[in-house]
Design a protein around this motif. Structure first.
Motif, short mmCIF file in Angstrom:
data_model
loop_
_atom_site.label_atom_id
_atom_site.label_comp_id
_atom_site.label_asym_id
_atom_site.label_seq_id
_atom_site.Cartn_x
_atom_site.Cartn_y
_atom_site.Cartn_z
N GLU A 76 -8.55 -9.05 10.64
CA GLU A 76 -9.22 -8.67 9.28
C GLU A 76 -9.48 -10.05 8.49
O GLU A 76 -9.00 -11.02 8.61
N THR A 77 -10.39 -9.99 7.46
CA THR A 77 -10.74 -10.92 6.52
C THR A 77 -10.88 -10.38 5.23
O THR A 77 -11.23 -9.29 4.80
N GLU A 78 -10.21 -11.27 4.16
CA GLU A 78 -10.18 -10.74 2.70
C GLU A 78 -10.26 -11.87 1.85
O GLU A 78 -9.36 -12.83 1.93
N HIS A 79 -11.25 -12.11 1.01
CA HIS A 79 -11.31 -13.25 0.14
C HIS A 79 -11.24 -14.55 0.84
O HIS A 79 -10.49 -15.44 0.53
N GLY A 80 -11.90 -14.53 2.07
CA GLY A 80 -11.80 -16.01 2.80
C GLY A 80 -10.72 -16.13 3.64
O GLY A 80 -10.46 -17.04 4.20
N ARG A 81 -9.60 -15.32 3.60
CA ARG A 81 -8.30 -15.25 4.06
C ARG A 81 -8.62 -14.47 5.49
O ARG A 81 -9.21 -13.46 5.52
N TYR A 82 -7.72 -14.82 6.80
CA TYR A 82 -7.75 -13.98 7.61
C TYR A 82 -6.32 -13.51 8.17
O TYR A 82 -5.34 -14.14 7.97
N PHE A 83 -6.31 -12.39 8.59
CA PHE A 83 -5.00 -11.29 8.78
C PHE A 83 -5.02 -10.87 10.13
O PHE A 83 -5.99 -10.23 10.74
N ASN A 84 -4.20 -10.81 10.88
CA ASN A 84 -3.65 -10.12 12.11
C ASN A 84 -3.08 -8.89 11.96
O ASN A 84 -2.02 -8.59 11.29
N THR A 126 3.81 -10.05 9.90
CA THR A 126 4.25 -10.96 9.12
C THR A 126 5.18 -12.15 9.70
O THR A 126 5.19 -13.36 9.30
N ARG A 127 5.28 -11.94 11.04
CA ARG A 127 5.97 -13.02 11.96
C ARG A 127 4.91 -13.77 12.80
O ARG A 127 5.10 -13.23 13.92
N LEU A 128 4.22 -14.80 12.55
CA LEU A 128 2.98 -15.19 12.97
C LEU A 128 3.64 -16.11 14.46
O LEU A 128 4.69 -16.89 13.98
N MET A 129 3.09 -16.25 15.48
CA MET A 129 3.54 -17.21 16.52
C MET A 129 3.06 -18.44 15.99
O MET A 129 2.03 -18.61 15.01
N PRO A 130 3.49 -19.59 16.61
CA PRO A 130 3.07 -20.98 16.09
C PRO A 130 1.63 -21.46 16.18
O PRO A 130 1.13 -22.02 15.19
N GLY A 131 0.88 -20.76 17.26
CA GLY A 131 -0.56 -21.14 17.27
C GLY A 131 -1.47 -20.40 16.28
O GLY A 131 -2.39 -20.71 16.13
N GLU A 132 -0.84 -19.07 15.79
CA GLU A 132 -1.79 -18.31 14.82
C GLU A 132 -1.90 -18.80 13.34
O GLU A 132 -1.99 -18.45 12.30
N THR A 133 -1.87 -20.33 13.10
CA THR A 133 -2.00 -20.81 11.96
C THR A 133 -3.51 -20.45 11.20
O THR A 133 -3.54 -20.59 10.04
N ILE A 134 -4.31 -19.93 12.02
CA ILE A 134 -5.60 -19.29 11.15
C ILE A 134 -5.32 -18.08 10.33
O ILE A 134 -6.09 -17.92 9.30
N PRO A 182 -0.03 -14.74 6.90
CA PRO A 182 1.19 -13.59 7.18
C PRO A 182 1.05 -12.44 6.03
O PRO A 182 0.74 -12.91 4.91
N GLY A 183 1.46 -11.45 6.54
CA GLY A 183 1.40 -10.30 5.63
C GLY A 183 2.80 -10.42 4.81
O GLY A 183 3.98 -11.21 5.28
N ASP A 184 2.90 -9.56 3.66
CA ASP A 184 4.32 -9.65 3.21
C ASP A 184 4.73 -8.20 2.67
O ASP A 184 5.84 -8.11 2.01
N THR A 185 4.12 -7.23 3.32
CA THR A 185 4.56 -5.73 3.12
C THR A 185 5.00 -5.18 4.25
O THR A 185 4.31 -5.40 5.24
N HIS A 186 5.89 -3.99 4.20
CA HIS A 186 6.07 -3.34 5.42
C HIS A 186 5.81 -1.68 5.12
O HIS A 186 6.85 -1.00 5.05
N MET A 191 0.84 -1.20 -0.11
CA MET A 191 -0.04 -0.11 -0.02
C MET A 191 1.05 1.16 -0.04
O MET A 191 1.98 1.32 0.67
N ALA A 192 0.43 2.15 -0.59
CA ALA A 192 1.24 3.55 -0.85
C ALA A 192 1.40 4.29 0.52
O ALA A 192 0.47 4.06 1.45
N ASP A 193 2.53 4.98 0.70
CA ASP A 193 2.54 5.62 1.69
C ASP A 193 1.47 6.84 1.81
O ASP A 193 0.92 7.33 0.77
N SER A 194 1.07 7.16 3.15
CA SER A 194 0.33 8.23 3.29
C SER A 194 0.98 9.62 3.72
O SER A 194 1.69 9.34 4.79
#
Length: 253
Positions: free
Chosen positions: A98-106, A123-131, A134-138, A1-4
């Motif tokens: 958050e949910t988007e297109h059937g996927r869930y995000f923290n 991006t760095r999920l805990m072992p139990g956060e399999t639901i 991960p994100g891929d941008t910063h 996402m672009a900078d604000s």
């Protein structure tokens, strides 16, 4: 996402880092806490309010909780959240399931004037956060001439997420955390959170501002905090006392 990017001249950024109680599956109550801290922040001329990980719906990675309470950012439910937060003058950075297109995000949502201006997905999920996926941008954002980025809780156990933010010229790392832990683990890590975060501050030369919950969940779990400001040298400059609700104000110029 672009900078604000804030077009106003550089003048500094006053960040209110908030330490609320854990709110579970009660968005209305979470919004009421955000509004209360916003009133306090307005008295202190705060430009940005930081809230904990998944604070809006409550942090559980139980599949039933996540599927019931996750919000699509294009949904009427999230539009209602934006409308509720629109009167708040400060930018609000708050953790959302958050949910988007059937996927869930923290996710940490960045909201200003009732508009979603950006998001960061953990991006760095805990072992139990399999639901969660991960994100891929910063992404980074600019306000008051100050560039900042976001990490979420366990991201700070690793150098790379903070380094990705620093590489874009950020001066501040916002950390949305949620450390409602089993009591033995909470006691063990009570003094280690600052140690890990201090490593990230020293490695990157950024100021680090964190927000966490406090309180107890039943008899087995406790959240001490900490909500704090660390200098680029890793020194704790300000902190909300453990086991209390409150806010610190960090002024970055």
């Amino acid at each position: 996402m672009a900078d604000s990017t804030d077009p106003s001249p550089a003048g500094g950024l006053r960040i209110g880092a908030c330490q609320p109680p854990e709110i579970m599956a009660d968005t209305e109550a979470a919004l009421a806490w955000i509004e209360d801290f916003a009133r306090q922040g307005a008295d202190k001329n705060v430009d940005l309010l930081l809230f904990p990980e998944c604070f809006l719906q409550g942090y559980l990675f139980d599949p039933d909780h996540v599927s019931r309470h996750a919000m699509d950012f294009t949904s009427p439910a999230f539009t209602a959240v934006l409308r509720r937060l629109a009167p708040i003058k400060a930018t609000v950075v708050v953790g959302v399931i958050e949910t988007e297109h059937g996927r869930y995000f923290n996710t940490a949502a960045v909201i200003s004037g009732g508009r979603l201006i950006g998001r960061y997905r953990k991006t760095r999920l805990m072992p139990g956060e399999t639901i969660f996926d991960p994100g891929d941008t910063h992404p980074t954002f600019v306000q008051g001439g100050v560039r900042y980025g976001i990490n979420i809780c366990s991201d700070t156990q690793f150098p790379e997420p903070a380094a990705q933010v620093a590489a874009q010229g950020a001066q501040v790392l916002l950390v949305a955390a949620q450390n409602m832990l089993r009591r033995p683990v909470a006691d063990q890590f009570k003094d280690l959170h600052h140690s890990m975060r201090a490593d990230r501050a020293r490695e990157t030369g950024m100021w680090l501002v964190s927000s966490d919950v406090t309180g107890v969940r039943g008899d087995l779990r406790i959240a001490y905090g900490p909500t704090s400001l660390l200098s680029p040298r890793g020194e704790v400059v300000k902190q909300v006392p453990l086991m209390t609700t409150g806010m610190i104000v960090a002024e970055i110029s």
